[in-house]
Design a protein around this motif. Structure first.
Motif, mmCIF file in Angstrom:
data_model
loop_
_atom_site.group_PDB
_atom_site.id
_atom_site.type_symbol
_atom_site.label_atom_id
_atom_site.label_comp_id
_atom_site.label_asym_id
_atom_site.label_seq_id
_atom_site.Cartn_x
_atom_site.Cartn_y
_atom_site.Cartn_z
ATOM 1 N N GLY A 194 -53.548 -59.625 -54.550
ATOM 2 C CA GLY A 194 -54.228 -60.540 -53.452
ATOM 3 C C GLY A 194 -55.233 -61.293 -54.239
ATOM 4 O O GLY A 194 -55.054 -61.717 -55.443
ATOM 5 N N LEU A 195 -56.346 -61.381 -53.674
ATOM 6 C CA LEU A 195 -57.491 -62.053 -54.121
ATOM 7 C C LEU A 195 -58.523 -61.228 -54.220
ATOM 8 O O LEU A 195 -59.148 -60.644 -53.097
ATOM 9 C CB LEU A 195 -57.808 -63.413 -53.071
ATOM 10 C CG LEU A 195 -56.605 -64.506 -52.997
ATOM 11 C CD1 LEU A 195 -57.246 -65.475 -52.004
ATOM 12 C CD2 LEU A 195 -56.235 -64.780 -54.289
ATOM 13 N N CYS A 196 -59.251 -61.167 -55.313
ATOM 14 C CA CYS A 196 -60.507 -60.284 -55.696
ATOM 15 C C CYS A 196 -61.618 -61.251 -55.070
ATOM 16 O O CYS A 196 -61.604 -62.271 -54.413
ATOM 17 C CB CYS A 196 -60.801 -60.330 -57.015
ATOM 18 S SG CYS A 196 -61.383 -61.801 -57.736
ATOM 19 N N SER A 197 -62.829 -60.337 -54.923
ATOM 20 C CA SER A 197 -63.725 -60.864 -54.027
ATOM 21 C C SER A 197 -64.368 -62.296 -54.482
ATOM 22 O O SER A 197 -64.530 -63.208 -53.856
ATOM 23 C CB SER A 197 -65.078 -59.931 -53.831
ATOM 24 O OG SER A 197 -65.501 -59.501 -55.662
ATOM 25 N N LEU A 248 -55.981 -53.196 -58.489
ATOM 26 C CA LEU A 248 -56.026 -54.391 -57.634
ATOM 27 C C LEU A 248 -55.778 -55.346 -58.671
ATOM 28 O O LEU A 248 -56.482 -55.685 -59.387
ATOM 29 C CB LEU A 248 -57.232 -54.421 -57.024
ATOM 30 C CG LEU A 248 -57.814 -53.397 -56.183
ATOM 31 C CD1 LEU A 248 -59.181 -53.401 -55.489
ATOM 32 C CD2 LEU A 248 -56.753 -52.873 -55.217
ATOM 33 N N GLU A 273 -58.509 -54.857 -61.339
ATOM 34 C CA GLU A 273 -59.705 -54.091 -60.953
ATOM 35 C C GLU A 273 -59.083 -52.957 -60.632
ATOM 36 O O GLU A 273 -58.081 -52.579 -59.954
ATOM 37 C CB GLU A 273 -60.240 -54.697 -59.729
ATOM 38 C CG GLU A 273 -61.618 -54.314 -59.395
ATOM 39 C CD GLU A 273 -61.925 -55.396 -57.918
ATOM 40 O OE1 GLU A 273 -62.875 -55.035 -57.445
ATOM 41 O OE2 GLU A 273 -61.446 -56.349 -57.939
ATOM 42 N N PHE A 309 -59.683 -49.017 -58.818
ATOM 43 C CA PHE A 309 -60.358 -48.691 -57.455
ATOM 44 C C PHE A 309 -59.933 -47.230 -57.089
ATOM 45 O O PHE A 309 -59.139 -46.636 -57.541
ATOM 46 C CB PHE A 309 -60.010 -49.646 -56.395
ATOM 47 C CG PHE A 309 -60.611 -49.608 -55.219
ATOM 48 C CD1 PHE A 309 -61.915 -50.010 -55.077
ATOM 49 C CD2 PHE A 309 -59.956 -48.879 -53.978
ATOM 50 C CE1 PHE A 309 -62.652 -49.926 -53.778
ATOM 51 C CE2 PHE A 309 -60.773 -48.805 -52.941
ATOM 52 C CZ PHE A 309 -62.056 -49.395 -52.774
ATOM 53 N N ALA A 312 -61.380 -64.802 -53.508
ATOM 54 C CA ALA A 312 -61.199 -64.913 -52.082
ATOM 55 C C ALA A 312 -62.360 -65.606 -51.434
ATOM 56 O O ALA A 312 -62.221 -66.632 -50.620
ATOM 57 C CB ALA A 312 -61.370 -63.570 -51.414
ATOM 58 N N GLN A 334 -64.852 -52.195 -49.158
ATOM 59 C CA GLN A 334 -65.568 -51.802 -50.578
ATOM 60 C C GLN A 334 -65.420 -52.510 -51.734
ATOM 61 O O GLN A 334 -66.339 -53.051 -52.466
ATOM 62 C CB GLN A 334 -65.339 -50.237 -50.955
ATOM 63 C CG GLN A 334 -65.852 -49.172 -50.067
ATOM 64 C CD GLN A 334 -65.339 -48.011 -50.446
ATOM 65 O OE1 GLN A 334 -65.207 -47.689 -51.450
ATOM 66 N NE2 GLN A 334 -64.869 -47.228 -49.351
ATOM 67 N N ALA A 335 -64.314 -53.135 -51.815
ATOM 68 C CA ALA A 335 -64.002 -54.042 -53.150
ATOM 69 C C ALA A 335 -63.799 -55.408 -52.717
ATOM 70 O O ALA A 335 -64.238 -56.355 -53.542
ATOM 71 C CB ALA A 335 -62.515 -53.707 -53.811
ATOM 72 N N GLY A 336 -64.298 -55.832 -51.150
ATOM 73 C CA GLY A 336 -63.847 -57.204 -51.022
ATOM 74 C C GLY A 336 -62.370 -58.064 -51.471
ATOM 75 O O GLY A 336 -62.519 -59.154 -51.680
ATOM 76 N N PHE A 337 -61.714 -57.060 -51.570
ATOM 77 C CA PHE A 337 -60.359 -57.535 -52.167
ATOM 78 C C PHE A 337 -59.461 -58.002 -50.975
ATOM 79 O O PHE A 337 -59.225 -56.991 -50.216
ATOM 80 C CB PHE A 337 -59.775 -56.561 -52.826
ATOM 81 C CG PHE A 337 -58.431 -57.066 -53.805
ATOM 82 C CD1 PHE A 337 -58.637 -57.594 -55.048
ATOM 83 C CD2 PHE A 337 -57.344 -56.866 -53.166
ATOM 84 C CE1 PHE A 337 -57.717 -57.701 -55.710
ATOM 85 C CE2 PHE A 337 -56.104 -57.397 -54.105
ATOM 86 C CZ PHE A 337 -56.167 -57.774 -55.196
#
Lengths: 162, 162
Positions: free
Chosen positions: A141-144, A101, A110, A112, A147, B127-130
């Motif tokens: 995209g955007l990581c937690s 990710l 990341e 996964f 985001a 799960q990853a909040g991605f």
DNA sequence: CTGATTGCAAAGAATTTGCACTGCT
DNA sequence: AGCAGTGCAAATTCTTTGCAATCAG
């Protein structure tokens, strides 16, 4: 999909020699670099790190060795969503199945895994009758973290050098 | 992941104009080419086909338009396992979710869908909040025809040494 | 020994950029 | 009118190749 055990450095070298591939100092260095890496390396980084072990190693040798290791299925090639140019990244392939990710916000990569991914592969085999040799799943995209904060659009920059 | 309906050409143009993007003859041509395509097109093919509609269209314009359409999420970029060089391929993105199986034997590109793929995406989010903006799944290997006949699968056997 | 591998330098493929001109809206 | 978009050519980035020298097995 039978998960293969992760081979250690010796196993990688043995794999090559047992297939009649000559082991040179450069190849040994490159294999070591790839296996010791704690990040995804592109060809330029590979070259630089290999030179730390075998000075004078040439760019062409790096590309030829990458090609070799890919052909033997010992490394996987990644694009990482082209977050930083069109270069490729490499990692030892016989690890537990995972995918990447790539965060457009902070540039972090990341790793996964998901059981559903195994299911996808099973579907490809059983439903399409397709014999998978390599499979690559990447998301951008955007990581937690990014985001969460709406205004985290600064791209990470990487120094460039040959 | 809600499957979006496939927008027609007008919808694509409207989407751009409504976002304040200027529509030029070149962009109109490129959009038409992409939507009428029955195969995956690379930048060079895009250029050639666009010139059939708007002679003199420049390579740079093609790349700049690709960049634009990607930014607006209107097209997806594919690598197709680099079966033929490092170029990229493009397709209108708002189609039913699918991914690509590239056959090393015959070079054919097969499209495939699996509910498990939706599950993978759900896992990534939960799960990853991605927050996924683009996702790409590609497999390389042997299609059912090439896997069946030992002949066609010339690249299946032990890779040759360098 | 001897063919596989390397370094070197140059070529190649794909894409990007700076700048002056053009043409949407 | 004003500025986004275009063409052009050169530049960049990443990767590959031909060839002579070198080295692993």
């Amino acid at each position: 999909m039978t998960p293969r055990p992760r081979p250690d450095r010796r196993a990688l070298l043995d794999e090559l020699t047992s297939r009649g591939v000559r082991i040179t100092a450069q190849r040994r260095a490159l294999i070591a670099v790839i296996q010791d890496a704690n990040r995804h390396l592109d060809a330029a980084s590979l070259l630089q790190l290999a030179r730390g072990r075998v000075p004078g190693t040439n760019r062409a040798t790096v590309y030829r060795t990458i090609e070799l290791l890919k052909r033997f299925g010992l490394i996987d090639e990644l694009d990482l969503m082209h977050l930083d140019g069109e270069k490729h990244y490499y990692e030892a392939s016989a690890r537990r199945d995972h995918f990447h990710l790539a965060c457009f916000g902070c540039g972090r990569i990341e790793e996964f895994t998901s059981p559903a991914f195994e299911q996808v592969k099973a579907d490809i085999s059983s439903q399409a009758g397709f014999e998978i040799r390599v499979i690559r799943l990447e998301a951008g995209g955007l990581c937690s973290m990014c985001a969460g904060s709406a205004e985290t659009s600064r791209r990470r920059e990487t120094p460039k050098k040959d």
